[in-house]
Scaffold this motif. Structure first.
Motif, short mmCIF file in Angstrom:
data_model
loop_
_atom_site.label_atom_id
_atom_site.label_comp_id
_atom_site.label_asym_id
_atom_site.label_seq_id
_atom_site.Cartn_x
_atom_site.Cartn_y
_atom_site.Cartn_z
N ARG A 18 4.59 5.61 -5.29
CA ARG A 18 5.21 5.21 -6.56
C ARG A 18 6.65 4.77 -6.31
O ARG A 18 7.56 5.05 -7.09
CB ARG A 18 5.20 6.35 -7.59
CG ARG A 18 3.88 7.06 -7.80
CD ARG A 18 2.84 6.16 -8.46
NE ARG A 18 1.80 6.92 -9.12
CZ ARG A 18 0.70 7.36 -8.52
NH1 ARG A 18 0.52 7.14 -7.23
NH2 ARG A 18 -0.21 8.04 -9.20
N ASP A 19 6.87 4.04 -5.22
CA ASP A 19 8.20 3.65 -4.78
C ASP A 19 8.62 2.35 -5.47
O ASP A 19 8.21 1.26 -5.08
CB ASP A 19 8.20 3.47 -3.25
CG ASP A 19 9.56 3.10 -2.70
OD1 ASP A 19 10.51 2.97 -3.49
OD2 ASP A 19 9.66 2.92 -1.47
N LEU A 20 9.47 2.47 -6.48
CA LEU A 20 9.92 1.32 -7.25
C LEU A 20 10.64 0.31 -6.36
O LEU A 20 10.32 -0.89 -6.38
CB LEU A 20 10.85 1.78 -8.38
CG LEU A 20 11.56 0.68 -9.17
CD1 LEU A 20 10.55 -0.22 -9.87
CD2 LEU A 20 12.53 1.28 -10.18
N GLN A 21 11.59 0.80 -5.58
CA GLN A 21 12.35 -0.11 -4.73
C GLN A 21 11.47 -0.72 -3.64
O GLN A 21 11.63 -1.88 -3.28
CB GLN A 21 13.53 0.62 -4.08
CG GLN A 21 14.51 -0.31 -3.37
CD GLN A 21 15.07 -1.38 -4.30
OE1 GLN A 21 15.55 -1.08 -5.39
NE2 GLN A 21 14.99 -2.64 -3.89
N GLY A 22 10.52 0.05 -3.14
CA GLY A 22 9.60 -0.46 -2.13
C GLY A 22 8.79 -1.64 -2.66
O GLY A 22 8.55 -2.61 -1.94
N LEU A 23 8.36 -1.53 -3.92
CA LEU A 23 7.62 -2.63 -4.53
C LEU A 23 8.52 -3.86 -4.71
O LEU A 23 8.11 -4.99 -4.42
CB LEU A 23 7.05 -2.20 -5.88
CG LEU A 23 5.80 -1.32 -5.85
CD1 LEU A 23 5.48 -0.81 -7.25
CD2 LEU A 23 4.61 -2.10 -5.30
N LEU A 24 9.73 -3.63 -5.19
CA LEU A 24 10.65 -4.75 -5.39
C LEU A 24 10.98 -5.44 -4.07
O LEU A 24 11.17 -6.67 -4.02
CB LEU A 24 11.94 -4.27 -6.06
CG LEU A 24 11.81 -3.87 -7.54
CD1 LEU A 24 13.09 -3.22 -8.03
CD2 LEU A 24 11.48 -5.11 -8.39
N ASP A 25 11.03 -4.66 -2.99
CA ASP A 25 11.36 -5.25 -1.69
C ASP A 25 10.26 -6.14 -1.14
O ASP A 25 10.54 -7.14 -0.47
CB ASP A 25 11.64 -4.13 -0.67
CG ASP A 25 12.96 -3.42 -0.93
OD1 ASP A 25 13.79 -3.98 -1.68
OD2 ASP A 25 13.15 -2.30 -0.41
N VAL A 26 9.01 -5.79 -1.43
CA VAL A 26 7.89 -6.57 -0.86
C VAL A 26 7.49 -7.74 -1.75
O VAL A 26 6.85 -8.69 -1.30
CB VAL A 26 6.67 -5.68 -0.58
CG1 VAL A 26 5.96 -5.28 -1.87
CG2 VAL A 26 5.70 -6.36 0.37
N LEU A 27 7.89 -7.70 -3.03
CA LEU A 27 7.55 -8.77 -3.96
C LEU A 27 8.67 -9.81 -4.02
O LEU A 27 9.84 -9.46 -4.11
CB LEU A 27 7.31 -8.22 -5.37
CG LEU A 27 6.18 -7.20 -5.54
CD1 LEU A 27 6.14 -6.71 -6.99
CD2 LEU A 27 4.84 -7.81 -5.15
N ALA A 28 8.29 -11.08 -3.99
CA ALA A 28 9.27 -12.14 -4.18
C ALA A 28 9.72 -12.13 -5.64
O ALA A 28 8.95 -11.76 -6.53
CB ALA A 28 8.66 -13.49 -3.82
N GLN A 67 0.83 -1.20 0.00
CA GLN A 67 0.00 0.00 0.00
C GLN A 67 0.87 1.26 0.00
O GLN A 67 0.63 2.19 -0.78
CB GLN A 67 -0.92 -0.02 1.22
CG GLN A 67 -2.03 1.01 1.21
CD GLN A 67 -2.95 0.83 2.41
OE1 GLN A 67 -2.57 0.23 3.42
NE2 GLN A 67 -4.16 1.34 2.31
N ARG A 68 1.88 1.29 0.86
CA ARG A 68 2.79 2.46 0.91
C ARG A 68 3.50 2.65 -0.42
O ARG A 68 3.61 3.77 -0.93
CB ARG A 68 3.82 2.27 2.03
CG ARG A 68 3.28 2.52 3.43
CD ARG A 68 4.42 2.66 4.43
NE ARG A 68 5.28 1.47 4.47
CZ ARG A 68 5.05 0.43 5.27
NH1 ARG A 68 4.00 0.41 6.07
NH2 ARG A 68 5.87 -0.61 5.26
N ALA A 69 4.00 1.56 -0.98
CA ALA A 69 4.74 1.65 -2.23
C ALA A 69 3.86 2.14 -3.37
O ALA A 69 4.30 2.91 -4.23
CB ALA A 69 5.35 0.29 -2.57
N LEU A 70 2.59 1.71 -3.39
CA LEU A 70 1.68 2.15 -4.43
C LEU A 70 1.42 3.65 -4.35
O LEU A 70 1.41 4.35 -5.36
CB LEU A 70 0.35 1.39 -4.33
CG LEU A 70 0.33 -0.05 -4.82
CD1 LEU A 70 -1.00 -0.70 -4.49
CD2 LEU A 70 0.57 -0.11 -6.32
#
Length: 298
Positions: free
Chosen positions: A189-199, A183-186
């Protein structure tokens, strides 16, 4: 309903209604079709001589199972012409469902997709045995097979499902933590945040039903999923908001555009990272979310 005394048949049906609905829903993956099955069950139940029924709950489950099997075989043909990926209809559930770990897992988007790969009979046996601990004898009576045959079917279905389910299912708190990170990454628009939470091996499945835009095939791999998510977010001109909810016994996100529901995001979490991302956008599958009371089993 009036203030007059409820007749015994109605009283029994209402006492078990949530159970019967959940059995039908887990077999069908559609709340709308589950409601139709309940109506068919009721019409048959009121014709039964209750004096001849030893276990009314088991009898009702038997009727519901048979009606669900009939409908499931029809739905299998209908889904062959479905546009794009098919996901179960999201079902709002109360906290008591999450407290029953086995039931909550059996209702999850991830596992219900696995159940889609079973035959109708295998699915019925698996749901009744694994989620509701129905005895082999009762299942045999419901599907018209011997208890020995039911044991074999249950074993085969369990092996099939176990090979495709997480070895260590995430707890509700772990799922909520992963959702909060997503939710925070969305929102940022945090690219690295999304990559960190996704396997790295994450799979994203979208269901637009041919009405809303969604990938026609699963998107595999963290980088491809991130590109798709951020690409879709950047194209949206409306104000995007997300809010926590509980769907299919697990934490999820409701995504809105200018305040209108656009979809439900459910996830599969393993070792604190998201391995499955399921986005239901088909409007027909979202109509109940704004009006229905969350399903409770107790």
């Amino acid at each position: 309903m009036s203030d007059h005394a409820v007749d015994p048949a109605t009283e029994t049906f209402l006492a078990h209604r949530n159970l019967l609905f959940t059995v039908a829903y887990e077999m069908l993956g559609s709340a709308a079709d589950a409601e139709d099955v309940l109506q068919e069950t009721w019409l048959r139940w009121i014709k039964v001589d209750l004096g001849q029924v030893r276990d009314q709950r088991a009898y009702l489950v038997r009727i519901t199972t048979r009606q669900s099997l009939n409908r499931l075989r029809t739905m299998k043909r209908r889904r062959e012409t479905y546009v794009g990926q098919w996901l179960p209809e999201p079902l709002l559930t109360a906290p008591d469902v999450a407290e029953d770990v086995e039931l909550a897992e059996s209702m999850s988007m991830a596992l219900m997709l696995v159940l889609e790969t079973l035959s109708p009979t295998e699915r019925a046996v698996f749901v009744l045995r694994e989620a509701f601990a129905v005895s082999y004898d009762e299942i045999a009576a419901a599907i018209g097979k011997s208890p020995a045959a039911v044991r074999q079917i249950a074993h085969r279905a369990r092996q099939h499902v176990d090979a495709r389910r997480p070895r260590q299912p995430a707890s509700p708190s772990e799922t909520r933590a992963a959702l909060e990170s997503l939710q925070r990454a969305l929102h940022t628009r945090d690219l690295q945040g999304l990559l960190d939470v996704l396997a790295p091996e994450v799979v994203m499945v979208g269901d637009g039903g041919g009405v809303k835009k969604a990938a026609l095939r699963p998107v595999m791999g963290a980088e491809k999923v991130v590109r798709m998510i951020l690409g879709l977010v950047d194209k949206v001109e409306a104000t995007i908001t997300t809010e926590p909810t509980v769907v299919n016994g697990s934490p999820a996100l409701a995504l809105r555009l200018d305040g209108e529901i656009d979809g439900i995001v459910a996830i599969r979490v393993e070792q604190a990272r998201i391995t499955g991302l399921y986005y239901v956008r088909n409007p027909e599958k979202l109509t109940r979310l704004e009006s229905e009371t969350p399903l409770a089993l107790r």
